[in-house]
Motif scaffolding. Structure first.
Motif, PDB file in Angstrom:
ATOM      1  N   GLU A 113       0.813  -1.217   0.000  1.00 35.40           N
ATOM      2  CA  GLU A 113       0.000   0.000   0.000  1.00 35.40           C
ATOM      3  C   GLU A 113       0.850   1.271   0.000  1.00 35.40           C
ATOM      4  OE1 GLU A 113      -2.755  -0.198   3.225  1.00 35.40           O
ATOM      5  OE2 GLU A 113      -3.867  -1.898   2.369  1.00 35.40           O
ATOM      6  N   GLU A 114       2.087   1.172  -0.452  1.00 37.82           N
ATOM      7  CA  GLU A 114       2.933   2.363  -0.566  1.00 37.82           C
ATOM      8  C   GLU A 114       2.483   3.230  -1.736  1.00 37.82           C
ATOM      9  OE1 GLU A 114       7.137   1.491  -0.398  1.00 37.82           O
ATOM     10  OE2 GLU A 114       6.737  -0.383   0.660  1.00 37.82           O
ATOM     11  N   ILE A 115       2.060   2.592  -2.820  1.00 40.92           N
ATOM     12  CA  ILE A 115       1.549   3.347  -3.964  1.00 40.92           C
ATOM     13  C   ILE A 115       0.293   4.107  -3.565  1.00 40.92           C
ATOM     14  CG2 ILE A 115       0.706   3.187  -6.326  1.00 40.92           C
ATOM     15  CD1 ILE A 115       3.630   2.530  -6.122  1.00 40.92           C
ATOM     16  N   ASP A 116      -0.588   3.460  -2.812  1.00 42.62           N
ATOM     17  CA  ASP A 116      -1.805   4.130  -2.355  1.00 42.62           C
ATOM     18  C   ASP A 116      -1.473   5.316  -1.464  1.00 42.62           C
ATOM     19  OD1 ASP A 116      -3.240   2.205  -3.711  1.00 42.62           O
ATOM     20  OD2 ASP A 116      -3.425   0.910  -1.962  1.00 42.62           O
ATOM     21  N   ALA A 117      -0.456   5.158  -0.618  1.00 44.00           N
ATOM     22  CA  ALA A 117      -0.069   6.260   0.263  1.00 44.00           C
ATOM     23  C   ALA A 117       0.449   7.452  -0.533  1.00 44.00           C
ATOM     24  CB  ALA A 117       0.994   5.782   1.256  1.00 44.00           C
ATOM     25  N   LEU A 118       1.230   7.190  -1.589  1.00 41.62           N
ATOM     26  CA  LEU A 118       1.721   8.284  -2.423  1.00 41.62           C
ATOM     27  C   LEU A 118       0.567   9.017  -3.099  1.00 41.62           C
ATOM     28  CD1 LEU A 118       4.826   6.588  -4.110  1.00 41.62           C
ATOM     29  CD2 LEU A 118       4.839   8.293  -2.302  1.00 41.62           C
ATOM     30  N   ARG A 119      -0.413   8.274  -3.579  1.00 45.00           N
ATOM     31  CA  ARG A 119      -1.552   8.910  -4.240  1.00 45.00           C
ATOM     32  C   ARG A 119      -2.401   9.703  -3.252  1.00 45.00           C
ATOM     33  NH1 ARG A 119      -2.983   3.566  -7.914  1.00 45.00           N
ATOM     34  NH2 ARG A 119      -1.465   3.994  -9.582  1.00 45.00           N
ATOM     35  N   VAL A 120      -2.527   9.208  -2.025  1.00 48.38           N
ATOM     36  CA  VAL A 120      -3.303   9.940  -1.013  1.00 48.38           C
ATOM     37  C   VAL A 120      -2.641  11.279  -0.696  1.00 48.38           C
ATOM     38  CG1 VAL A 120      -3.995   9.917   1.410  1.00 48.38           C
ATOM     39  CG2 VAL A 120      -4.401   7.918  -0.017  1.00 48.38           C
ATOM     40  N   PHE A 121      -1.327  11.292  -0.616  1.00 49.20           N
ATOM     41  CA  PHE A 121      -0.600  12.525  -0.312  1.00 49.20           C
ATOM     42  C   PHE A 121      -0.425  13.417  -1.533  1.00 49.20           C
ATOM     43  CE2 PHE A 121       0.801  10.095   3.412  1.00 49.20           C
ATOM     44  CZ  PHE A 121       0.628  11.042   4.401  1.00 49.20           C
ATOM     45  N   GLY A 122      -0.930  12.978  -2.687  1.00 46.90           N
ATOM     46  CA  GLY A 122      -0.849  13.800  -3.884  1.00 46.90           C
ATOM     47  C   GLY A 122       0.495  13.767  -4.577  1.00 46.90           C
ATOM     48  N   ILE A 123       1.336  12.793  -4.268  1.00 51.89           N
ATOM     49  CA  ILE A 123       2.653  12.687  -4.907  1.00 51.89           C
ATOM     50  C   ILE A 123       2.489  11.895  -6.202  1.00 51.89           C
ATOM     51  CG2 ILE A 123       4.999  11.805  -4.674  1.00 51.89           C
ATOM     52  CD1 ILE A 123       4.701  12.112  -1.666  1.00 51.89           C
ATOM     53  N   PRO A 124       2.850  12.447  -7.339  1.00 50.26           N
ATOM     54  CA  PRO A 124       2.678  11.722  -8.615  1.00 50.26           C
ATOM     55  C   PRO A 124       3.583  10.509  -8.689  1.00 50.26           C
ATOM     56  CG  PRO A 124       3.882  13.765  -8.963  1.00 50.26           C
ATOM     57  CD  PRO A 124       3.425  13.789  -7.533  1.00 50.26           C
ATOM     58  N   VAL A 125       2.979   9.352  -8.893  1.00 57.34           N
ATOM     59  CA  VAL A 125       3.741   8.113  -8.962  1.00 57.34           C
ATOM     60  C   VAL A 125       4.658   8.102 -10.179  1.00 57.34           C
ATOM     61  CG1 VAL A 125       3.541   5.597  -9.110  1.00 57.34           C
ATOM     62  CG2 VAL A 125       1.913   6.891  -7.735  1.00 57.34           C
ATOM     63  N   SER A 126       4.185   8.692 -11.288  1.00 59.55           N
ATOM     64  CA  SER A 126       4.982   8.682 -12.509  1.00 59.55           C
ATOM     65  C   SER A 126       6.292   9.432 -12.345  1.00 59.55           C
ATOM     66  CB  SER A 126       4.174   9.291 -13.659  1.00 59.55           C
ATOM     67  OG  SER A 126       3.782  10.615 -13.347  1.00 59.55           O
ATOM     68  N   SER A 127       6.282  10.525 -11.576  1.00 61.83           N
ATOM     69  CA  SER A 127       7.504  11.305 -11.389  1.00 61.83           C
ATOM     70  C   SER A 127       8.368  10.762 -10.261  1.00 61.83           C
ATOM     71  CB  SER A 127       7.149  12.769 -11.095  1.00 61.83           C
ATOM     72  OG  SER A 127       6.429  13.337 -12.165  1.00 61.83           O
ATOM     73  N   TYR A 128       7.727  10.253  -9.229  1.00 61.63           N
ATOM     74  CA  TYR A 128       8.468   9.848  -8.033  1.00 61.63           C
ATOM     75  C   TYR A 128       9.106   8.472  -8.179  1.00 61.63           C
ATOM     76  CZ  TYR A 128       9.478   9.397  -3.043  1.00 61.63           C
ATOM     77  OH  TYR A 128      10.116   9.244  -1.832  1.00 61.63           O
ATOM     78  N   ILE A 129       8.430   7.554  -8.881  1.00 60.77           N
ATOM     79  CA  ILE A 129       8.915   6.177  -8.958  1.00 60.77           C
ATOM     80  C   ILE A 129       9.277   5.783 -10.384  1.00 60.77           C
ATOM     81  CG2 ILE A 129       8.280   3.761  -8.593  1.00 60.77           C
ATOM     82  CD1 ILE A 129       6.521   4.655  -6.313  1.00 60.77           C
ATOM     83  N   LEU A 130       8.394   6.081 -11.336  1.00 57.59           N
ATOM     84  CA  LEU A 130       8.588   5.575 -12.688  1.00 57.59           C
ATOM     85  C   LEU A 130       9.660   6.339 -13.452  1.00 57.59           C
ATOM     86  CD1 LEU A 130       4.875   4.965 -13.730  1.00 57.59           C
ATOM     87  CD2 LEU A 130       6.389   3.555 -12.346  1.00 57.59           C
ATOM     88  N   LEU A 131       9.675   7.659 -13.328  1.00 52.51           N
ATOM     89  CA  LEU A 131      10.617   8.461 -14.109  1.00 52.51           C
ATOM     90  C   LEU A 131      12.075   8.113 -13.827  1.00 52.51           C
ATOM     91  CD1 LEU A 131      11.053  10.677 -16.153  1.00 52.51           C
ATOM     92  CD2 LEU A 131      10.871  12.369 -14.313  1.00 52.51           C
ATOM     93  N   PRO A 132      12.513   7.953 -12.565  1.00 53.36           N
ATOM     94  CA  PRO A 132      13.922   7.549 -12.353  1.00 53.36           C
ATOM     95  C   PRO A 132      14.257   6.205 -12.979  1.00 53.36           C
ATOM     96  CG  PRO A 132      12.951   8.380 -10.318  1.00 53.36           C
ATOM     97  CD  PRO A 132      11.830   8.235 -11.297  1.00 53.36           C
ATOM     98  N   SER A 133      13.303   5.268 -12.947  1.00 52.91           N
ATOM     99  CA  SER A 133      13.575   3.950 -13.514  1.00 52.91           C
ATOM    100  C   SER A 133      13.713   4.015 -15.031  1.00 52.91           C
ATOM    101  CB  SER A 133      12.438   2.986 -13.128  1.00 52.91           C
ATOM    102  OG  SER A 133      12.286   2.910 -11.726  1.00 52.91           O
ATOM    103  N   ILE A 134      12.767   4.670 -15.690  1.00 47.60           N
ATOM    104  CA  ILE A 134      12.800   4.741 -17.155  1.00 47.60           C
ATOM    105  C   ILE A 134      13.961   5.598 -17.633  1.00 47.60           C
ATOM    106  CG2 ILE A 134      11.484   5.463 -19.185  1.00 47.60           C
ATOM    107  CD1 ILE A 134       8.942   4.897 -17.588  1.00 47.60           C
ATOM    108  N   LEU A 135      14.217   6.716 -16.961  1.00 50.99           N
ATOM    109  CA  LEU A 135      15.303   7.603 -17.378  1.00 50.99           C
ATOM    110  C   LEU A 135      16.658   6.940 -17.205  1.00 50.99           C
ATOM    111  CD1 LEU A 135      15.806  10.417 -18.485  1.00 50.99           C
ATOM    112  CD2 LEU A 135      15.961  11.268 -16.137  1.00 50.99           C
ATOM    113  N   SER A 136      16.822   6.169 -16.149  1.00 53.49           N
ATOM    114  CA  SER A 136      18.102   5.476 -15.956  1.00 53.49           C
ATOM    115  C   SER A 136      18.341   4.449 -17.057  1.00 53.49           C
ATOM    116  CB  SER A 136      18.116   4.800 -14.584  1.00 53.49           C
ATOM    117  OG  SER A 136      17.104   3.817 -14.497  1.00 53.49           O
ATOM    118  N   LEU A 137      17.287   3.750 -17.477  1.00 53.74           N
ATOM    119  CA  LEU A 137      17.452   2.813 -18.590  1.00 53.74           C
ATOM    120  C   LEU A 137      17.784   3.537 -19.888  1.00 53.74           C
ATOM    121  CD1 LEU A 137      14.706   0.032 -18.277  1.00 53.74           C
ATOM    122  CD2 LEU A 137      17.175  -0.251 -18.310  1.00 53.74           C
TER     123      LEU A 137
END
Length: 393
Positions: free
Chosen positions: A258-282
């Motif tokens: 439920e960490e993803i749910d917590a990020l969405r509740v706090f209004g933190i964009p999952v795409s920028s916080y988690i996905l962007l570092p992963s895709i950009l590093s690749l």
């Protein structure tokens, strides 16, 4: 179930401590089931009454009532409840009423939780043969996955623009950690695989080209094949199995915790916080790993060619390689590696986000990410081959 012992007189202790047993006594209008002894699973208690124990021979009249005598009952657990429940079903088949009045209070409370009749076995639903419907479902599911993947890519692109302007949610620390995992940590396996690919190509080429006295062209074969196709494809397959599966498993685990749910509740964009570092590093590391893989493939071909072919010298091999490979070949492989990186990153993250929340779903997401990544790399390479043929590259 905790063992229980009903109130009994000292005279009943001998029967209450005996092994579990039961008997059926028939009278004129009633039938009595006598239960004696310690009725626990450890004492070998029977869990069901045998078929035919309550037959019409024991119950001549249809209006009979089955009573239960528990005066000699000692300790009991859930095995007694299981046995009496099967007795109730057998009594119903024999048209007998089952009297619960003499049973211990605990047994009566547990009986109240049981269904009146056993649940029928589940029937497997037979799907009719409908090829058009199946094709339509597959097509709709594919379009839905493509739409979700496109939306995720658009969100990630918008997040990257915000990150460049300093207003994104990406942390540089996360980016550096992902870069290390996708780059330096993968150097060993990229080195081994590409070295062996170059060595295998050189060995096969040496065996065939020696028949035509064209030993020197082994360098052309290894150089063009690895720079144009194999190094980019093999490096992407390695990253799909190593990094793509790790991305999907990590995001699926965060979803289950439920960490993803917590990020969405706090209004933190999952795409920028988690996905962007992963895709950009690749995207940053895949082209560099491709160039490194090209070098390792050429070294592997060099070792085999100079060792197997007496007419091929080290300087001649390198000179032939440099003459066969031009800058356009590297540009083509460089572009393919970037596209492969974007595809692997987006599909792995999307599979992780769409996974379930159990531990088994984490493994399923990782396996699916690896399979989709490898198949996607090969499919995209085929598309690039067609494009290269059309553009005459």
């Amino acid at each position: 179930m905790t063992d229980h012992e009903p109130n009994s007189s000292p005279a009943d202790h001998s029967s209450a401590d005996s092994p579990p047993e039961w008997t059926v006594k028939s009278e004129a209008n009633d039938t009595t089931l006598v239960v004696r002894g310690r009725w626990t699973i450890d004492d070998g208690a029977t869990l069901s009454i045998p078929a035919g124990a309550l037959t019409p021979s024991h119950a001549a009249a249809a209006t009979q009532t089955l009573h239960v005598d528990v005066s000699g009952l000692g300790q009991w657990d859930s095995s007694l409840v299981s046995f009496l429940w099967t007795v109730k079903q057998a009594a119903a088949k024999a048209n007998m009423a089952f009297d619960l009045a003499q049973l211990p209070d605990g047994v009566q409370r547990l009986f109240a939780l049981l269904p009146a009749e056993p649940e029928p076995p589940a029937k497997h639903q037979q799907r009719p043969f409908a090829p058009l419907q199946t094709t339509g479902i597959i097509a709709l599911d594919t379009l839905q996955e493509v739409g979700a993947l496109t939306e995720l890519g658009a969100e990630t692109a918008r997040g990257s623009i915000k990150a460049l302007s300093g207003h994104g949610g990406m942390r540089l620390r996360d980016l550096f950690v992902n870069i290390f995992d996708a780059g330096p940590s993968a150097l060993l396996i990229v080195s081994v695989v590409n070295f062996l690919i170059g060595a295998i190509l050189a060995f096969v080429g040496a065996v065939q080209l020696r028949k035509f006295s064209a030993d020197m062209y082994v360098a052309n074969l290894v150089g063009i094949a690895c720079v144009r196709e194999l190094s980019a494809v093999m490096t992407a397959i390695i990253m799909a199995g190593r990094t793509g599966g790790a991305y999907a498993a990590r995001i699926a685990t965060m979803l289950g915790n439920e960490e993803i749910d917590a990020l969405r509740v706090f209004g933190i964009p999952v795409s920028s916080y988690i996905l962007l570092p992963s895709i950009l590093s690749l995207m940053l590391m895949m082209p560099l790993l491709y160039l490194y893989g090209c070098g390792m493939s050429i070294i592997g071909g060099y070792v085999v060619a100079t060792g197997m072919l007496p007419d091929v010298t080290g300087a001649g091999y390198l000179n032939q390689t440099l003459g066969a490979i031009d800058l356009h070949q590297f540009e083509f492989g460089f572009a393919k590696s970037i596209v492969f990186a974007i595809m692997i990153g987006l599909t792995s993250c999307q599979i992780g986000l769409s996974a379930g929340r159990s531990a088994a779903d984490v493994g399923t997401a990782a396996t699916r990410a690896v399979v989709v990544g490898i198949v996607g790399v090969i499919a995209l390479d085929a598309v690039f081959a067609v494009i290269a043929n059309i553009l005459d590259i």
